[in-house]
Enzyme design. Structure first.
Site: not given
Lengths: 172, 172
Positions: B59-60, B115, B113
Site C-alpha cells: 500500500h501507499p 486503514i 499504518f
C-alpha cells in the site's frame, strides 16, 4: 555496585538488536528482578514483530546443534546447555520426526518452532510442536514470543549469576 | 458460468503472493459471498505474518499517492479511488501531520499504518492513527490485518462487479 552489561551480552539473552539496545539504554538495574521486569516490558510492549522474528531466527532448530554461524559463541553455548536434557535422552526416531515437523511448522508460520527447552525431552517438545501446529498464525506468533521470553529470563538469570561470581561470558 | 480470476487480479485485492496463490487454488467461486468467505479464511487462518507484512507493504502511505513502483497499475488505481474522499477534503496541515505521524508509527510497529480509507477524511484517519499508536505491537498487527481484510473485501466486490459488467481491470 551496579553490574555493567553490554549489548553483546543482552544479545545472548535475546537475539533482537532492538531488545539489546533498549536494555542497554535502561541500564543499570538494581537487581535481577528489575532487569527481568524491564526485559518483559521491552519485549512485549516496545519492540515490534520484526524484532520478534529476528530473535526467533537466532536460535538453532530444536533437535539440531547450533550452527557455527550462530550470532556468537555464548549464544550457541546457551542453546546447547538448554537442550542438554533433550540430547541426553533422545532417540534417532525422535530426532528424525522433529526434523520433519520443524520443516512443516516453518512452512506454515514462517519462523522456526520456539520453545523453552530447559529440562524437556525431544519427545515432549515434539508433542508440543504438533499441538501448536494447529494454531492460527497470529496466535502461534504470540505463543512463540512468550516462549522466547521464558528463554530470555533464564539467560538473564544465568548472566547475573555469572557476573556475580566474576565469570566472564566466554568462560561460562 | 464461473468467473475466471487470475493471481494478478487477486494481488490487486491483497498484495500477499501466498494469499493470491491460495485464492487461485480455491477457485472458482459460486458467488461473491463464497469468495469473501474463502478470502477471510485464507487471510486470518492460513497465511502467516510474513504474508501480512508483504500485503501491508504493497500500500501507499495514507496521505500519499501510490508510487510508480506500486506492484501494478490496478492496485494503484484502487488505492487512489479509496482515498478520493480524503484527498477531496484534505488540507496541507492535515497532510503534513499525517506524514509526520506515519513516520512515528512505522518506527514503532515496523510497517505502515493500514486503514480502510474508503469514505474517510485525512483528519479522521489521523485521529485513528494516534489512537492506535499506543497499542502493543502484537495488538496493532492484528488490527492492521483486520483493516487489510476490509480493504480486500471492497476490492473483491469491485472485481466481481467489474467482471459481471465485462470491464477489464485496466479500464475500470
Amino acid at each position: 555496585m551496579a553490574m555493567m552489561i553490554g549489548e553483546d551480552e543482552w544479545l545472548v539473552c535475546c537475539g533482537s538488536s532492538d531488545f539489546a539496545k533498549l536494555m542497554v539504554k535502561a541500564s543499570p538495574f538494581s537487581s535481577l528482578e528489575a532487569a527481568i521486569g524491564t526485559a518483559r516490558e521491552i519485549w512485549f510492549n516496545e519492540v515490534n514483530v520484526t524484532a520478534w522474528l529476528e530473535a526467533f531466527a537466532a536460535h538453532p532448530q530444536i533437535g539440531k546443534s547450533p550452527s557455527p554461524s550462530s550470532i556468537n559463541a555464548d549464544f550457541a553455548r546457551r542453546s546447547e546447555a538448554e537442550q542438554s536434557t533433550a540430547f541426553a535422552t533422545t532417540t534417532n526416531s525422535a530426532l528424525q520426526e522433529l526434523s520433519e515437523w520443524n520443516v512443516i511448522y516453518r512452512e506454515k508460520f514462517g519462523f522456526i518452532f520456539i520453545i523453552c527447552a530447559s529440562g524437556r525431552t525431544h519427545t515432549e517438545m515434539l508433542s508440543e510442536l504438533k499441538g501448536r501446529y494447529v494454531n492460527r498464525p497470529i496466535v502461534e506468533l504470540e505463543i512463540a514470543a512468550k516462549e522466547q521470553m521464558k528463554i530470555t529470563e533464564l539467560r538473564i538469570a544465568k548472566l547475573f549469576s555469572d557476573k556475580a561470581k566474576g565469570v566472564s561470558g566466554t568462560e561460562s
